[in-house]
Design an enzyme around this catalytic site. Structure first.
Site, mmCIF file in Angstrom:
data_model
loop_
_atom_site.group_PDB
_atom_site.id
_atom_site.type_symbol
_atom_site.label_atom_id
_atom_site.label_comp_id
_atom_site.label_asym_id
_atom_site.label_seq_id
_atom_site.Cartn_x
_atom_site.Cartn_y
_atom_site.Cartn_z
ATOM 1 N N ASP A 96 -16.726 16.350 -2.019
ATOM 2 C CA ASP A 96 -16.479 14.919 -2.247
ATOM 3 C C ASP A 96 -17.605 14.373 -3.116
ATOM 4 O O ASP A 96 -18.577 15.091 -3.422
ATOM 5 C CB ASP A 96 -16.459 14.191 -0.879
ATOM 6 N N TYR B 92 -1.406 4.902 -10.626
ATOM 7 C CA TYR B 92 -1.360 5.687 -9.385
ATOM 8 C C TYR B 92 -0.021 6.414 -9.269
ATOM 9 O O TYR B 92 0.037 7.605 -8.972
ATOM 10 C CB TYR B 92 -1.577 4.745 -8.202
ATOM 11 N N THR C 37 -6.449 4.506 6.375
ATOM 12 C CA THR C 37 -7.757 4.888 5.835
ATOM 13 C C THR C 37 -8.241 3.727 4.958
ATOM 14 O O THR C 37 -7.512 2.754 4.747
ATOM 15 C CB THR C 37 -7.654 6.145 4.944
HETATM 16 P P1 NAP Z 1 -9.938 7.562 1.219
HETATM 17 O O1 NAP Z 1 -10.359 7.271 2.610
HETATM 18 O O2 NAP Z 1 -10.258 6.611 0.132
HETATM 19 O O3 NAP Z 1 -10.485 9.020 0.884
HETATM 20 C C1 NAP Z 1 -10.466 9.559 -0.410
HETATM 21 C C2 NAP Z 1 -11.734 10.329 -0.629
HETATM 22 O O4 NAP Z 1 -11.711 10.920 -1.944
HETATM 23 C C3 NAP Z 1 -12.973 9.442 -0.565
HETATM 24 O O5 NAP Z 1 -14.010 10.044 0.152
HETATM 25 C C4 NAP Z 1 -13.297 9.294 -2.040
HETATM 26 O O6 NAP Z 1 -14.642 8.900 -2.324
HETATM 27 C C5 NAP Z 1 -12.977 10.680 -2.532
HETATM 28 N N1 NAP Z 1 -12.990 10.745 -3.990
HETATM 29 C C6 NAP Z 1 -12.697 9.771 -4.886
HETATM 30 N N2 NAP Z 1 -12.905 10.178 -6.136
HETATM 31 C C7 NAP Z 1 -13.334 11.469 -6.060
HETATM 32 C C8 NAP Z 1 -13.721 12.439 -7.006
HETATM 33 N N3 NAP Z 1 -13.713 12.164 -8.322
HETATM 34 N N4 NAP Z 1 -14.095 13.656 -6.585
HETATM 35 C C9 NAP Z 1 -14.130 13.948 -5.272
HETATM 36 N N5 NAP Z 1 -13.791 13.066 -4.311
HETATM 37 C C10 NAP Z 1 -13.398 11.837 -4.698
HETATM 38 O O7 NAP Z 1 -8.343 7.719 1.153
HETATM 39 P P2 NAP Z 1 -7.300 8.670 1.904
HETATM 40 O O8 NAP Z 1 -6.194 7.840 2.393
HETATM 41 O O9 NAP Z 1 -7.974 9.599 2.856
HETATM 42 O O10 NAP Z 1 -6.739 9.476 0.640
HETATM 43 C C11 NAP Z 1 -6.541 10.872 0.619
HETATM 44 C C12 NAP Z 1 -5.369 11.198 -0.291
HETATM 45 O O11 NAP Z 1 -4.157 10.666 0.253
HETATM 46 C C13 NAP Z 1 -5.468 10.602 -1.708
HETATM 47 O O12 NAP Z 1 -5.040 11.548 -2.647
HETATM 48 C C14 NAP Z 1 -4.499 9.435 -1.658
HETATM 49 O O13 NAP Z 1 -4.011 9.095 -2.927
HETATM 50 C C15 NAP Z 1 -3.440 9.968 -0.744
HETATM 51 N N6 NAP Z 1 -2.590 8.957 -0.101
HETATM 52 C C16 NAP Z 1 -3.127 7.998 0.703
HETATM 53 C C17 NAP Z 1 -2.295 7.081 1.338
HETATM 54 C C18 NAP Z 1 -2.814 6.029 2.287
HETATM 55 O O14 NAP Z 1 -2.034 5.144 2.683
HETATM 56 N N7 NAP Z 1 -4.045 6.050 2.694
HETATM 57 C C19 NAP Z 1 -0.908 7.138 1.108
HETATM 58 C C20 NAP Z 1 -0.406 8.121 0.266
HETATM 59 C C21 NAP Z 1 -1.254 9.043 -0.326
HETATM 60 P P3 NAP Z 1 -14.950 7.394 -2.908
HETATM 61 O O15 NAP Z 1 -15.016 6.499 -1.760
HETATM 62 O O16 NAP Z 1 -16.242 7.542 -3.641
HETATM 63 O O17 NAP Z 1 -13.820 7.010 -3.834
#
Ligand code: NAP
Length: 247
Positions: A38, A153, A188
């Site tokens: 990360d 996105y 999240t």
């Molecule tokens: P999250 O809590 O924001 O976690 C995402 C993580 O990825 C954060 O630690 C973030 O760090 C890290 N990240 C961002 N840019 C990065 C980079 N360039 N290299 C490495 N790590 C990086 O969100 P999450 O919900 O767990 O998201 C996980 C996945 O699920 C994502 O692909 C998201 O698009 C997908 N998703 C989420 C939802 C939802 O409702 N939460 C729904 C559908 C899909 P920073 O804080 O620095 O950005």
């Protein structure tokens, strides 16, 4: 817990918090050695320490190709193999089409789309050499339908769904499986950035039949299934975990 990933080595991007951290915790509990990657270093170190000896944290910006190759080489040197990659890192940026800047659009594509390709590119040679592997690409329900304000996105998440199928077709002969997961609203930090959720979550979730956001663990169990040998005949497929939203 029944060791569903016993002796497997798994790399999880964006694993410092949110869904990636839940996956890291569950994979380790099921017997895997987990590498968390990360850009959020303090949270990542804390998550790895909480999990214990089975986990380690490494800084990785998924849009950096050299960094990907260096990390995969380090993992193979330390563990001798790499069984599973979860391409989970992602960002969300909201703006109407006419207000979205090229810089922001590019930032989203660089991380959500190109990051997933670079991940597959980096692990490919090792998985081909060992004639096995499972890649789990985290897309979204935004990989199936558009939502206002999510032009970049949505484009990136449709791309992840398509790239998954290309990889599955190229790598099936090497016993490497590649699948996509399509989460709906997951509780999240990312969900709290989506306009409308904080203000009125009931209204936001009115098109989700289960009427709630999921706990990150509810996605982690699906990722666990896909990373494990239990899903041995699934590849190039879409796995939806959205409380019924796409129905
Ligand atoms: P999250 O809590 O924001 O976690 C995402 C993580 O990825 C954060 O630690 C973030 O760090 C890290 N990240 C961002 N840019 C990065 C980079 N360039 N290299 C490495 N790590 C990086 O969100 P999450 O919900 O767990 O998201 C996980 C996945 O699920 C994502 O692909 C998201 O698009 C997908 N998703 C989420 C939802 C939802 O409702 N939460 C729904 C559908 C899909 P920073 O804080 O620095 O950005």
């Amino acid at each position: 817990m029944v060791d569903r990933l016993k002796d497997k080595v798994a790399l999880i991007t964006g694993g410092s918090r949110g869904q990636g951290a839940a996956e890291a915790e569950l994979f380790a509990a099921e017997g895997a050695r987990v590498v968390i990657a990360d850009v959020l270093d303090a949270d990542g170190a804390e998550t790895a320490a909480r999990i214990g000896d089975a986990a380690s944290y490494h800084h990785l910006d998924v849009s950096n190709e050299d960094a990907w190759h260096a990390l995969v080489a380090e993992i193979v040197e330390q563990h001798g193999k790499l069984d599973a990659l979860v391409n989970n890192a992602g960002i969300y940026r909201n703006a109407p089409i006419v207000e979205m800047t090229r810089e922001t659009y590019q930032e989203v594509v660089d991380i959500n789309q190109i990051g997933v390709w670079l991940g597959m590119k980096a692990v490919g040679p090792q998985m081909i050499a060992q004639q096995s592997g499972s890649v789990v690409n985290i897309s979204s329900t935004a990989g199936f339908r558009g939502g206002p304000g999510s032009i970049a996105y949505t484009a990136s998440k449709f791309a992840v769904r398509g790239m998954t199928k290309v990889a599955a077709r190229e790598w099936g002969r090497y016993n490497i499986r590649v699948n996509s997961i399509h989460p709906g609203p997951i509780d999240t930090m990312m969900l709290h950035q989506v306009p409308g959720f904080e203000a009125d979550s009931d209204r936001f979730l009115r098109n989700t039949p289960l009427r709630r956001a999921a706990d990150p663990s509810e996605v982690a169990y699906l990722a666990l299934y896909l990373a494990s040998d239990e899903s041995s005949f699934s590849t190039g497929a879409e796995f939806i975990v959205d409380g019924g939203g796409l129905a």
